[in-house]
Motif scaffolding. Structure first.
Motif, PDB file in Angstrom:
ATOM      1  N   GLN A   1      -7.802   5.348  -2.938  1.00 34.38           N
ATOM      2  CA  GLN A   1      -8.705   5.924  -1.949  1.00 34.38           C
ATOM      3  C   GLN A   1      -8.243   7.359  -1.699  1.00 34.38           C
ATOM      4  O   GLN A   1      -7.158   7.598  -1.170  1.00 34.38           O
ATOM      5  CB  GLN A   1      -8.591   5.075  -0.677  1.00 34.38           C
ATOM      6  CG  GLN A   1      -9.420   5.558   0.484  1.00 34.38           C
ATOM      7  CD  GLN A   1      -9.217   4.645   1.684  1.00 34.38           C
ATOM      8  OE1 GLN A   1      -8.777   3.499   1.530  1.00 34.38           O
ATOM      9  NE2 GLN A   1      -9.494   5.151   2.875  1.00 34.38           N
ATOM     10  N   HIS A   2      -9.115   8.289  -2.118  1.00 33.18           N
ATOM     11  CA  HIS A   2      -8.736   9.698  -1.978  1.00 33.18           C
ATOM     12  C   HIS A   2      -8.757  10.103  -0.503  1.00 33.18           C
ATOM     13  O   HIS A   2      -9.689   9.764   0.218  1.00 33.18           O
ATOM     14  CB  HIS A   2      -9.700  10.578  -2.769  1.00 33.18           C
ATOM     15  CG  HIS A   2      -9.472  12.034  -2.556  1.00 33.18           C
ATOM     16  ND1 HIS A   2      -8.388  12.698  -3.094  1.00 33.18           N
ATOM     17  CD2 HIS A   2     -10.158  12.949  -1.832  1.00 33.18           C
ATOM     18  CE1 HIS A   2      -8.430  13.958  -2.721  1.00 33.18           C
ATOM     19  NE2 HIS A   2      -9.504  14.139  -1.943  1.00 33.18           N
TER      20      HIS A   2
ATOM     21  N   SER B   1      -3.512  10.483  -1.943  1.00 30.12           N
ATOM     22  CA  SER B   1      -4.342   9.278  -2.001  1.00 30.12           C
ATOM     23  C   SER B   1      -3.608   8.080  -1.413  1.00 30.12           C
ATOM     24  O   SER B   1      -2.375   8.049  -1.357  1.00 30.12           O
ATOM     25  CB  SER B   1      -4.708   8.954  -3.456  1.00 30.12           C
ATOM     26  OG  SER B   1      -5.397  10.023  -4.030  1.00 30.12           O
ATOM     27  N   LEU B   2      -4.431   7.104  -1.012  1.00 31.18           N
ATOM     28  CA  LEU B   2      -3.897   5.832  -0.556  1.00 31.18           C
ATOM     29  C   LEU B   2      -4.119   4.847  -1.699  1.00 31.18           C
ATOM     30  O   LEU B   2      -5.244   4.659  -2.147  1.00 31.18           O
ATOM     31  CB  LEU B   2      -4.655   5.384   0.694  1.00 31.18           C
ATOM     32  CG  LEU B   2      -4.127   4.149   1.387  1.00 31.18           C
ATOM     33  CD1 LEU B   2      -2.752   4.418   1.970  1.00 31.18           C
ATOM     34  CD2 LEU B   2      -5.093   3.733   2.496  1.00 31.18           C
TER      35      LEU B   2
ATOM     36  N   ALA C   1      -9.058   9.686   8.501  1.00 29.88           N
ATOM     37  CA  ALA C   1      -9.260  10.773   7.544  1.00 29.88           C
ATOM     38  C   ALA C   1     -10.608  11.444   7.789  1.00 29.88           C
ATOM     39  O   ALA C   1     -10.756  12.662   7.660  1.00 29.88           O
ATOM     40  CB  ALA C   1      -9.186  10.248   6.124  1.00 29.88           C
ATOM     41  N   ILE C   2     -11.606  10.639   8.162  1.00 36.20           N
ATOM     42  CA  ILE C   2     -12.934  11.178   8.442  1.00 36.20           C
ATOM     43  C   ILE C   2     -12.941  11.881   9.791  1.00 36.20           C
ATOM     44  O   ILE C   2     -13.396  13.013   9.927  1.00 36.20           O
ATOM     45  CB  ILE C   2     -13.992  10.046   8.435  1.00 36.20           C
ATOM     46  CG1 ILE C   2     -14.112   9.485   7.018  1.00 36.20           C
ATOM     47  CG2 ILE C   2     -15.329  10.567   8.913  1.00 36.20           C
ATOM     48  CD1 ILE C   2     -14.920   8.216   6.941  1.00 36.20           C
ATOM     49  N   GLY C   3     -12.424  11.205  10.795  1.00 34.10           N
ATOM     50  CA  GLY C   3     -12.539  11.700  12.166  1.00 34.10           C
ATOM     51  C   GLY C   3     -11.734  12.980  12.428  1.00 34.10           C
ATOM     52  O   GLY C   3     -10.886  13.383  11.716  1.00 34.10           O
TER      53      GLY C   3
ATOM     54  N   ILE D   1       0.872  -1.173   0.000  1.00 35.40           N
ATOM     55  CA  ILE D   1       0.000   0.000   0.000  1.00 35.40           C
ATOM     56  C   ILE D   1       0.911   1.226   0.000  1.00 35.40           C
ATOM     57  O   ILE D   1       2.062   1.134   0.424  1.00 35.40           O
ATOM     58  CB  ILE D   1      -0.932  -0.053   1.241  1.00 35.40           C
ATOM     59  CG1 ILE D   1      -2.155   0.834   1.089  1.00 35.40           C
ATOM     60  CG2 ILE D   1      -0.154   0.285   2.520  1.00 35.40           C
ATOM     61  CD1 ILE D   1      -3.268   0.490   2.069  1.00 35.40           C
ATOM     62  N   ALA D   2       0.401   2.379  -0.511  1.00 33.25           N
ATOM     63  CA  ALA D   2       1.286   3.541  -0.577  1.00 33.25           C
ATOM     64  C   ALA D   2       0.503   4.852  -0.520  1.00 33.25           C
ATOM     65  O   ALA D   2      -0.645   4.925  -0.986  1.00 33.25           O
ATOM     66  CB  ALA D   2       2.125   3.493  -1.848  1.00 33.25           C
ATOM     67  N   PHE D   3       1.128   5.870   0.084  1.00 28.13           N
ATOM     68  CA  PHE D   3       0.585   7.231   0.078  1.00 28.13           C
ATOM     69  C   PHE D   3       1.207   7.964  -1.103  1.00 28.13           C
ATOM     70  O   PHE D   3       2.424   8.210  -1.112  1.00 28.13           O
ATOM     71  CB  PHE D   3       0.947   7.964   1.367  1.00 28.13           C
ATOM     72  CG  PHE D   3       0.256   7.418   2.574  1.00 28.13           C
ATOM     73  CD1 PHE D   3      -1.066   7.762   2.847  1.00 28.13           C
ATOM     74  CD2 PHE D   3       0.919   6.569   3.446  1.00 28.13           C
ATOM     75  CE1 PHE D   3      -1.708   7.276   3.974  1.00 28.13           C
ATOM     76  CE2 PHE D   3       0.276   6.077   4.573  1.00 28.13           C
ATOM     77  CZ  PHE D   3      -1.037   6.424   4.833  1.00 28.13           C
TER      78      PHE D   3
END
Lengths: 296, 296
Positions: B160-161, B271-272, B294-296, B144-146
DNA sequence: TCTTTTCGATAGGTTTATCATATGGATTTG
DNA sequence: CAAATCCATATGATAAACCTATCGAAAAGA
């Protein structure tokens, strides 16, 4: 938790293709898929990702592959190892003997021959008194022993007679009779005797005493030594005389001379003794070798 | 070679009594005797001596007992280990990110939170260009990567934005406009620009160029640096100006000042990115955590 | 000494697990 | 678009593991 499934899994992991893996194992593809599913259910996680063309290992599957290979390998070696021990190709044998037995060349000869024929067998030797050796045979600390037991004390053991040895007189070099080459036992009637405690080996002890009594006297025991080899040292020191099995004459010392007995001579039997109950393969091998060498 | 028989054998060896062992296992005595016989046939040697009162281990049985225990133990651990990895309680995750992403506090924050929540998971970090990271995602070197990818270059990956960041102007401290707090992009029309090679990450590059063109000019690129962090160093050295995502302003240096853009501002998306196909448990856990944070 | 108890082995029938054949469904290839 | 590939599912057959009943040998108790 079945090793068959482990094996099936490893083949699948190697092929990454159930149909091919099934062919290699020698079963049809459906039961293989089924076994993998059962394994996954048992482990509690998927081990393969099912792709449209074959399968691939999950991280859990990767880890399980190395572990499963180790388990299969270790199981295989466990069986092989037990098989080898069962056949007597490997293992351990504990052989006991009394100090007097160790001077008979047959004893070290047989042991070294056995070692040569069974290089992967650990041979543990234990020199001890007859009494202690018999005890160790009974409680399993010894597998087999070269002893000179009295018939009564081995009724529960398997005894294989090897030799009868004549006994000889051991005299201090300074003894008045030391120049005589052949002596009658009765000539020692008034001499002080050196012997070991009767409890350490009654058979030989009793043979000596009975021999004296046949010659018309009771030996006057002035000193005890723990083993026959040490009685010879005391003879060499001039403490007294004693009787020893012929093979003990190997123990040469400047202070002691050995003389043949004329007339009725006591004898000493050398026997191979083992437990009656579970005839271990190595014990059997050893006693077979003894029989062969004793005859030949 | 069945582990069930190994287990039966170990119980028998512990009890030295088939009937009792069968009770402990939970089967009747005859099938247990039968299984032991089959095992002995497979191994090729007796593992027990049958006595009149119970049984005892042969030397081969003794050796097999310790081995069998090891095999059972190892098999158990293989299953447990795979189960844990399958549940994501253990294992390894490889996380990539670009230099510009690493300055957004969300990235190190999420990673350290993940580490804390999954202490038995090995976290491998890899800072690289967007291009190389995408390549490593595809060939499995990354999980996985940013990244800040362009839509076109991730059609085969799951994206995933996370954030849109405004971009800011990075000026040398010596720049004539360095005292202005808010600048219009068009004021940089004649300035020399420092940028990284477009192949290292086209999305951010294109956003910068497009932003300039919207402001009425094409940036005059005088120098390239491998990564965004190094372009800032060149700005500090007075080589030219550049645009950076807001979070890069954390990279404070005495030679560089960051200024907000007045009017239309280019933005940078963070993005992820992960592979579409096999969603590893840990990758899933990590992306869930990202979504939550990201939401919280 | 004879009976009773103990304990593993054997015999025959039942259940469970494993396997084979046939087939379905999804994707890729020609 | 048809053919091929490959894993999954369904159903019936076979082999294995298991159960109950019983035997035989040795040891313990009467």
């Amino acid at each position: 938790m079945d090793l068959r499934r482990f094996r099936y899994f490893v083949v699948c992991a190697e092929e990454l293709h159930f149909t091919r893996a099934a062919r290699r194992i020698g079963i049809a593809q459906p039961p293989l898929s089924q076994q993998i599913q059962l394994l996954e259910k048992e482990v509690g996680t998927r081990l393969f990702h099912r792709l449209t063309r074959g399968v691939e290992l999950t991280p859990a599957g990767e880890a399980f592959l190395t572990d499963a290979r180790n388990v299969l390998d270790m199981a295989e070696r466990a069986m092989t190892s037990a098989r080898q021990i069962g056949r007597g190709e490997r293992g351990s044998i504990k052989i006991g003997f009394t100090s007097s037995a160790s001077f008979n060349p047959f004893v070290p000869g047989t042991i070294s021959r056995f070692r040569a024929e069974n290089p992967d067998v650990e041979v543990v030797l234990d020199e001890n008194t007859t009494r202690v050796s018999l005890q160790n045979l009974r409680n399993g600390k010894l597998d087999i022993a070269f002893l000179r037991p009295a018939p009564g004390e081995v009724h529960d053991l398997r005894v294989q007679h090897l030799f009868h040895e004549e006994m000889r007189i051991a005299l201090p070099a300074s003894h008045p009779l030391a120049n005589e080459t052949r002596l009658k036992l009765s000539m020692l009637a008034t001499d002080p005797f050196v012997l070991y405690p009767r409890t350490n080996g009654q058979a030989l002890y009793d043979a000596i005493v009975a021999g004296c009594q046949n010659a018309g006297f009771s030996p006057r025991i002035v000193q005890e030594a723990p083993q026959m080899a040490s009685t010879v040292s005391l003879v060499a020191a001039g403490v007294g005389v004693t009787l020893v099995p012929e093979s003990m004459c190997q123990l040469q010392s400047s202070g002691v001379v050995y003389r043949e007995i004329v007339g009725a001579k006591p004898t000493a039997a050398l026997s191979l003794v083992q437990r009656e109950r579970p005839p271990s393969v190595l014990t059997g091998k050893f006693s077979d070798l003894c029989r062969k060498l004793a005859i030949g």
